[in-house]
Design a protein around this motif. Structure first.
Motif, PDB file in Angstrom:
ATOM      1  N   HIS A   1       1.393  -1.012  -0.139  1.00 22.14           N
ATOM      2  CA  HIS A   1      -0.355  -0.457   0.022  1.00 22.14           C
ATOM      3  C   HIS A   1       0.923   1.676  -0.057  1.00 22.14           C
ATOM      4  N   GLU A   2       0.772   2.181  -0.645  1.00 19.89           N
ATOM      5  CA  GLU A   2       1.513   3.760  -1.051  1.00 19.89           C
ATOM      6  C   GLU A   2       0.288   4.017   0.096  1.00 19.89           C
ATOM      7  N   THR A   3       1.061   4.882   1.137  1.00 15.22           N
ATOM      8  CA  THR A   3      -0.237   5.557   1.792  1.00 15.22           C
ATOM      9  C   THR A   3       0.060   7.050   2.215  1.00 15.22           C
TER      10      THR A   3
ATOM     11  N   LEU B   1       6.723  -6.445  -1.836  1.00 12.32           N
ATOM     12  CA  LEU B   1       6.038  -4.393  -0.718  1.00 12.32           C
ATOM     13  C   LEU B   1       6.078  -3.363  -1.296  1.00 12.32           C
ATOM     14  N   HIS B   2       5.465  -2.715  -0.693  1.00 15.58           N
ATOM     15  CA  HIS B   2       5.497  -0.949  -1.286  1.00 15.58           C
ATOM     16  C   HIS B   2       7.170  -0.790  -0.546  1.00 15.58           C
ATOM     17  N   GLY B   3       6.923  -0.111   0.577  1.00 14.31           N
ATOM     18  CA  GLY B   3       8.326   0.681   0.688  1.00 14.31           C
ATOM     19  C   GLY B   3       7.930   2.378   1.197  1.00 14.31           C
TER      20      GLY B   3
ATOM     21  N   LEU C   1      10.454  -3.047  -3.551  1.00 14.18           N
ATOM     22  CA  LEU C   1       9.709  -2.804  -3.334  1.00 14.18           C
ATOM     23  C   LEU C   1       9.732  -1.580  -4.741  1.00 14.18           C
ATOM     24  N   ASP C   2       8.565  -0.548  -4.014  1.00 15.22           N
ATOM     25  CA  ASP C   2       8.551   0.110  -5.142  1.00 15.22           C
ATOM     26  C   ASP C   2       9.205   1.460  -5.494  1.00 15.22           C
ATOM     27  N   LEU C   3       9.432   2.189  -6.975  1.00 16.83           N
ATOM     28  CA  LEU C   3      10.363   2.584  -6.974  1.00 16.83           C
ATOM     29  C   LEU C   3       9.702   3.304  -5.562  1.00 16.83           C
ATOM     30  N   HIS C   4       8.634   4.226  -5.491  1.00 14.19           N
ATOM     31  CA  HIS C   4       8.683   4.931  -4.515  1.00 14.19           C
ATOM     32  C   HIS C   4       8.411   5.129  -3.488  1.00 14.19           C
ATOM     33  N   ALA C   5       9.504   3.926  -2.897  1.00 13.29           N
ATOM     34  CA  ALA C   5       9.482   3.304  -1.563  1.00 13.29           C
ATOM     35  C   ALA C   5      10.514   4.677  -1.079  1.00 13.29           C
TER      36      ALA C   5
ATOM     37  N   PRO D   1       6.809   4.941 -15.933  1.00 11.36           N
ATOM     38  CA  PRO D   1       5.888   3.788 -15.201  1.00 11.36           C
ATOM     39  C   PRO D   1       6.679   2.635 -14.717  1.00 11.36           C
ATOM     40  N   HIS D   2       5.886   2.095 -13.708  1.00 13.86           N
ATOM     41  CA  HIS D   2       6.542   0.389 -13.661  1.00 13.86           C
ATOM     42  C   HIS D   2       5.691  -0.561 -14.175  1.00 13.86           C
ATOM     43  N   THR D   3       7.212  -0.395 -15.186  1.00 13.34           N
ATOM     44  CA  THR D   3       6.347  -1.757 -16.460  1.00 13.34           C
ATOM     45  C   THR D   3       7.674  -3.150 -15.884  1.00 13.34           C
TER      46      THR D   3
ATOM     47  N   VAL E   1       2.406   9.373 -14.293  1.00 14.52           N
ATOM     48  CA  VAL E   1       3.075   8.825 -14.766  1.00 14.52           C
ATOM     49  C   VAL E   1       2.511   7.587 -15.826  1.00 14.52           C
ATOM     50  N   HIS E   2       2.348   6.347 -14.730  1.00 21.27           N
ATOM     51  CA  HIS E   2       1.943   5.491 -15.049  1.00 21.27           C
ATOM     52  C   HIS E   2       1.258   5.112 -16.536  1.00 21.27           C
ATOM     53  N   PHE E   3       0.291   6.494 -16.512  1.00 20.43           N
ATOM     54  CA  PHE E   3      -0.292   6.075 -18.205  1.00 20.43           C
ATOM     55  C   PHE E   3       0.723   6.208 -19.600  1.00 20.43           C
TER      56      PHE E   3
HETATM   57 ZN    ZN Z   1       5.254   3.320  -7.867  1.00 20.37          ZN
END
Ligand code: ZN
Length: 488
Positions: free
Chosen positions: A10-12, A104-106, A138-142, A162-164, A444-446
């Motif tokens: 979860h990205e909180t 996980l997200h981070g 972890l996500d790049l946004h951790a 984007p997280h491809t 960004v993901h779009f």
């Molecule tokens: Zn992210």
């Protein structure tokens, strides 16, 4: 060999007032055991990558639990306890496991816990013991904390935004943990936390500084002992002390090389930090720019109201401007307004009604708009990702309606999902290639799926909890000074 697999992501957005409870996880993904394996097998996700790589030999996978929810406010203790206790129970019940792989997200925060991943990894370590490798993706946004790095054997971050590359990172982590468990390598970390928070829109990897940093990090002539490198951009909408950029390098039994490489990459980043400076475009200017483009479709990204970063996804400011400018061919994905979905269902297909749409979550996403609309379609909100992100997995907008006002088609949904895949439109009965202007609640993901099919992409800075103007946020807990909030 035997591997435990689980996920808790979860990205909180700690500025959001919408708590994330267990129902929010159930609405997206909350599966365990064989259901976990069947949900993720063959998908372009981290867990899909784990399963794929571990399946390359006849290893045993013990599937624990996977909980994933759309970004929003603090996760409730009940939800975090339910997911984390199930992971800990699996670890406790399998003392003979050769390793533990976690997606996980981070940047997850729960009630009373700023650093959920640090807490979870520490507790998993306590149950598993020091001898069992734990590798997490972890996500790049951790927002990476020292506690996470201390508790895990290794952390692997996404390289693409984007997280491809989620599946690829899952595969990388699974191959790494196998080498660790066999005693072939011993990851030693080098971590830096430069005082900067690049806003999300400036650190995509389609081009620019961030892409070049990655090329440098992955250059072929880097020291051979480097096992994995991550450049975590951080998640700016989490008001926690360790929020911000992190460079994390693991070298094989060589802490000096890990630290030297992390410092080298950090110096390059720091010297060029001003390239992350962002100049906003107002909603009227963005619509004017879109109307000036020859060719279609043109994407207007509503970057400040991105549900993928915890915003409400119910700002109607771009829609209001499109109507004011009498635009006749546009489609909006998506406005989160379950009340209006319900009214549309009551009116029925083809029904006409007057709605007060949007801006109902809080006072931070503009004002509602009153519209006379017709109901073009009603659908269950399910769609399959077919673009470069999450391919093969299913998304869920919840019960949804397409409303038409002055030629503009508005997808109104009841479960927040970032619309990064054109299938969101197609599930609603809209062919995006036939529309002049597409409004997307995405930062960004779009870009991964829409840039190749769009005549132009324009960013619009309206109201919302994922604004790139960080001075709008009343930070209390992050470290200061930090760039770009402070002169550095
Ligand atoms: Zn992210």
């Amino acid at each position: 060999m035997k591997w435990i697999v689980g996920a808790c992501t979860h990205e909180t957005n700690t500025f959001s007032t919408v708590k994330t409870d267990l129902d929010a996880f159930r609405a997206q993904t909350y599966v365990s055991g064989n259901d976990l394996l069947s949900t993720y097998r063959g998908t372009g996700t981290v867990v899909g990558g784990f399963i794929e790589a571990l399946g390359e030999s006849d290893d045993e996978i013990v599937a624990s639990v996977a909980g994933e929810a759309t970004p929003s406010g603090l996760v409730t203790r009940d939800a975090y306890d339910a997911i984390s206790n199930q992971i800990l129970a699996t670890v406790g019940a399998n003392p003979d496991a050769d390793g533990i792989l976690l997606a996980l997200h981070g940047a997850m925060a729960a009630e009373g816990i700023d650093d959920v991943e640090g807490d979870l990894l520490r507790r998993v370590r306590e149950v598993a013991g020091m001898h069992v490798p734990i590798v997490a993706v972890l996500d790049l946004h951790a927002n990476v904390s020292r506690e996470m790095v201390e508790a895990a054997t290794a952390l692997v971050g996404y390289r693409k935004y984007p997280h491809t590359d989620m599946r690829e990172r899952g595969i990388e982590a699974a191959r790494l943990i196998r080498r660790v468990a066999r005693g072939d390598v011993k990851p030693v970390p080098g971590l830096t936390k430069p005082a900067m928070i690049p806003v999300c829109g400036t650190c995509h990897t389609q081009g620019g500084l961030y892409k070049e940093l990655w090329e440098e990090a992955l250059r072929t002539e880097r020291p051979e002992c480097i096992l994995t490198t991550s450049l975590f951009a951080g998640f700016p909408y989490a008001d926690v002390p360790f929020m911000g950029f992190a460079v994390l390098v693991y070298a094989d039994d060589d802490g000096t090389t890990a630290r030297v490489e992390a410092n080298r990459l950090t110096d390059q980043l720091w010297e060029r930090r001003h390239e992350f400076t962002y100049i906003p475009t107002s909603v009227p200017d963005a619509v004017s720019a879109a109307l000036a483009v020859r060719g279609s479709p043109v994407v207007i990204a509503d970057i400040a109201d991105n549900p993928g970063g915890g915003a409400a996804s119910d700002s109607v400011e771009i829609l209001r401007e499109l109507i004011r400018r009498e635009v006749r061919s546009a489609a909006v994905a998506t406005i989160h307004d379950p009340d209006v979905v319900h009214q549309a269902e009551t009116a029925g297909l083809g029904g006409r009604l007057t709605v007060t749409l949007g801006a109902k979550t809080d006072a931070l996403h503009g004002a509602p708009i009153q519209l006379d609309v017709s109901v073009r379609s009603l659908f269950d909100g399910k769609f399959e990702y077919k673009g470069p992100m999450n391919r093969g997995a299913w998304g869920n907008l919840g019960p949804s309606a397409v409303l038409e006002a002055n030629g503009i088609q508005i997808i109104v949904n009841s479960a927040q999902v970032q619309p990064w895949d054109p299938e969101v439109f197609r599930a609603a009965g809209i062919e995006p290639l036939d529309i002049d202007i597409l409004v997307l609640k995405s930062a960004v993901h779009f870009r991964a799926a829409f840039e190749p099919i769009s005549a132009a992409v324009i960013l619009a800075d309206g109201p919302g909890l994922t604004s790139l103007e960080l001075t709008r946020f009343a930070y209390k807990h992050i470290r200061r000074p930090i760039f770009p909030l402070d002169e550095l």
